[in-house]
Write an enzyme that holds these catalytic residues in place. Structure first.
Site, PDB file in Angstrom:
ATOM      1  N   LYS A   1      31.831  25.892  39.861  1.00 57.61           N
ATOM      2  CA  LYS A   1      30.834  26.957  39.978  1.00 57.61           C
ATOM      3  C   LYS A   1      29.540  26.500  39.301  1.00 57.61           C
ATOM      4  O   LYS A   1      29.582  25.922  38.204  1.00 57.61           O
ATOM      5  CB  LYS A   1      31.364  28.226  39.312  1.00 57.61           C
TER       6      LYS A   1
ATOM      7  N   SER B   1      31.393  37.074  41.701  1.00 57.57           N
ATOM      8  CA  SER B   1      30.326  36.134  41.894  1.00 57.57           C
ATOM      9  C   SER B   1      30.775  34.718  42.236  1.00 57.57           C
ATOM     10  O   SER B   1      29.972  33.929  42.750  1.00 57.57           O
ATOM     11  CB  SER B   1      29.464  36.084  40.631  1.00 57.57           C
TER      12      SER B   1
ATOM     13  N   SER C   1      34.816  38.506  38.708  1.00 60.20           N
ATOM     14  CA  SER C   1      34.162  37.464  39.507  1.00 60.20           C
ATOM     15  C   SER C   1      35.039  36.274  39.886  1.00 60.20           C
ATOM     16  O   SER C   1      34.617  35.434  40.682  1.00 60.20           O
ATOM     17  CB  SER C   1      32.928  36.938  38.774  1.00 60.20           C
TER      18      SER C   1
END
Lengths: 95, 497
Positions: free
Chosen positions: B84, B163, B187
């Site tokens: 990420k 996210s 997330s």
């Protein structure tokens, strides 16, 4: 309505966020909606409830206050959008 | 290597790839090349902000070389992963999905990614995310929305959740064997559910936050996103542990999570929180939840109803605590030391211009909410109040865990929705995290396991929540769920043709 435009202008300055005048009305509505929604928390009786400041049960770890690594100045300045003579630059702050 | 066998390499999970590498069936370079090709072929998903194929091949060659020299294999030796774009990676652009950090190249490596590379893992690239991890759809990224590799019959582009949406899409689409995500309010778990993969948010303090771009420091935790429970157990074992650079990381020893897997669930008590039967939850999700209870009971567990009375206050509490911490954490983006700079006549104007154009709409909204609830005159009414209710939410869980070992809930109240939906109603978007936010507030571990499909053919997840630092039991229950659910459907994108 908890939030008016003047309040939003004020907190935008506190947060150092430029909000264009034409966005102010819509933004005030959105923020007011959110604040109105979180106000349901007022229904909960929290007398004598300690605020949670840390979720863990551990005493924060303390390490020796000593330099553990050194990085060269160029490394620190490498991402600066504007650097001069080994320093960060800002607009003039003292008249 | 032929195209057919290259495709097969991307179908492996981490455990199978590890075994294949150990047997010498294929090299890490071959495994990595197959994933790089998959990454290039799936660029339409927009799952990556930056691809790092050269670094990947360099790490893969080093892994193969270690094997040739008969060095003992490391735990993730030669395994290609996606990261990420919220983790600082030395020499590789780290943006947090924000314009304000575009072009930022960290001079250091986050603790969790450093642990992955020390364990021999290979970095394919940095995955797309909601800006500063603030969102449940991946639509707030400055670098554009990510598409879910799953589709429903109307063929509209769907969100991967957020996210950590780029990470979830990459793992589901067989671009990466696993990925690193972060979870502040759901997330990792919500995108895992939306994309039909496994994702765990560990106990607060299990994993170091050092070098991870901060959103809400009392809630943020990194965790793995994989296609199997075993792979998540393996990856979490690698990234866990105390870090002198993060005083909130726990000194507790890290158990062998993989060793906890398997066996029946005799004696395990599973709590079913009655307050999670929320209004508007679809009948399909309710039915899946009941099936999940039956699966765990068939494995030997006993299900009992528990009560978490303050559940309905978790989301509004979160939307005070998280923006407050964000407004403080994001104060560092000033246009002076790194990132975007938009000039102004004075220092204040420089800050205002930089932050006004560097942050997107949702981030600006949350900074303003946070600034408001922390400002003089409102601090007690909003921020202290929310922290008090956070104490009550933590107490709810503590009491319930006196009688049960884990809890079972749905991961999300809905399946993946179309890109663009819910964008004009922040609160509707926030409701995505209604089942995941409470565990962040209480600092507990939670895992999402793919458990079935809804009527439109989209994946649904079930969540197991555990006691603090008892990820081992969470994994054990999740593995039983995984086995019973036998979820093998592949994303729409990979079917046919």
């Amino acid at each position: 309505m908890a939030l008016d435009r003047e309040t939003v202008r004020k907190i935008a300055f506190l947060a150092r966020l430029k909000v264009p005048e034409e966005e102010l009305a819509a933004l005030t509505g959105e923020l007011d909606n959110i604040i109105g929604w979180v106000e349901q928390l007022g229904k909960v009786d929290t007398k004598s409830v300690e605020p949670m400041t840390s979720v863990g049960k551990f005493k924060p770890y303390m390490r020796e206050d000593a330099v553990s690594e050194r990085r060269p100045r160029e490394d620190i300045l490498a991402n600066a959008p504007d650097a001069e003579d080994g320093f960060f630059t800002v607009p003039k702050v003292i008249e | 290597m032929s195209a057919a066998s290259a495709t097969k390499l991307t179908e492996l999970d981490i455990a199978a790839a590890r075994a294949g590498l150990a047997r010498g069936d294929f090299s890490s370079v071959a495994l990595t090349e197959a994933h790089i090709r998959a990454m290039e072929a799936a660029r339409g998903l927009n799952a990556f902000v930056v691809e790092t194929p050269e670094r990947a091949l360099e790490q893969a060659r080093a892994s193969d070389e270690r094997r040739r020299r008969k060095e003992p294999a490391r735990r993730l030796d030669g395994i290609p992963l996606a990261i990420k774009d919220l983790f600082c990676t030395q020499g590789v652009q780290t943006t947090a999905g924000s314009h304000i950090l575009e072009g930022f190249i960290p001079g250091y490596e986050s603790t969790v990614t450093a642990k992955l590379w020390d364990a021999g893992a290979v970095m394919l690239g940095k995955t797309n995310l909601d800006e500063f991890a603030m969102g449940s759809s991946n639509a707030t990224s400055y670098f554009g929305p990510v598409k879910n590799p799953w589709r429903r019959a109307d063929n509209k582009d769907l969100v991967p959740g957020g996210s950590s949406g780029g990470s979830a899409a990459a793992v589901a689409a067989r671009i990466a064997l696993g990925a690193l995500g972060t979870d502040t309010g759901g997330s990792i778990r919500q995108p895992a559910a939306f994309c039909g993969i496994v994702g765990i948010k560990p106990t607060y303090g299990r994993v170091s936050r050092w070098g991870t771009v901060a959103f809400a420091s009392s809630l943020d935790q990194a965790g793995p996103m994989t296609r199997t429970v075993r792979d998540s157990a393996l990856m979490l074992g690698v990234i866990s542990g105390h870090d002198p650079k993060d005083s909130t990381s726990s000194p507790l020893p890290v158990p062998d999570f993989e060793a906890a897997l398997g066996g029946d669930l005799k004696g395990l008590k599973v709590g079913i929180p009655k307050e999670y039967r929320v209004d508007g939850m679809s009948a399909e999700i309710d039915a899946l939840w009941k099936r999940g209870i039956a699966w765990l009971e068939a494995a030997g567990a006993r299900a009992v109803e528990v009560s978490l009375p303050h559940t309905s206050y978790a989301l509004p509490t979160y939307y005070i605590v998280a923006p407050a911490e964000a407004s403080s954490n994001l104060a560092r983006y000033d246009g002076v030391r790194y990132g975007l700079r938009v000039p102004g006549e004075s220092v204040d104007e420089l800050y205002q211009n930089t932050r006004g154009s560097g942050f997107g709409r949702e981030v600006r909204r949350r900074i303003l909410i946070g600034t408001y609830v922390l400002s003089a005159g409102y601090y007690d009414a909003y921020y202290v109040k929310a922290q008090q209710i956070r104490t009550l939410i933590g107490e709810d869980f503590r009491k319930a865990f006196e009688t049960v070992d884990v809890m079972l809930t749905p991961t999300s109240p809905s399946v993946a929705f179309a890109i663009g939906e819910k964008m004009d109603d922040p609160i509707a978007m926030y409701l995505n995290d209604v089942f995941t936010v409470p565990t962040n507030l209480a600092g507990l571990p939670g895992i999402s396991v793919p458990a079935g499909l809804d009527g439109s053919g989209l994946p649904l997840g079930l969540q197991i929540v555990g006691r603090p630092f008892d990820e081992a039991t969470v994994f054990k229950a999740a593995a039983a769920l995984e086995q019973a659910a036998a979820f093998t459907t592949r994303p729409t994108m990979l079917r046919g043709a």
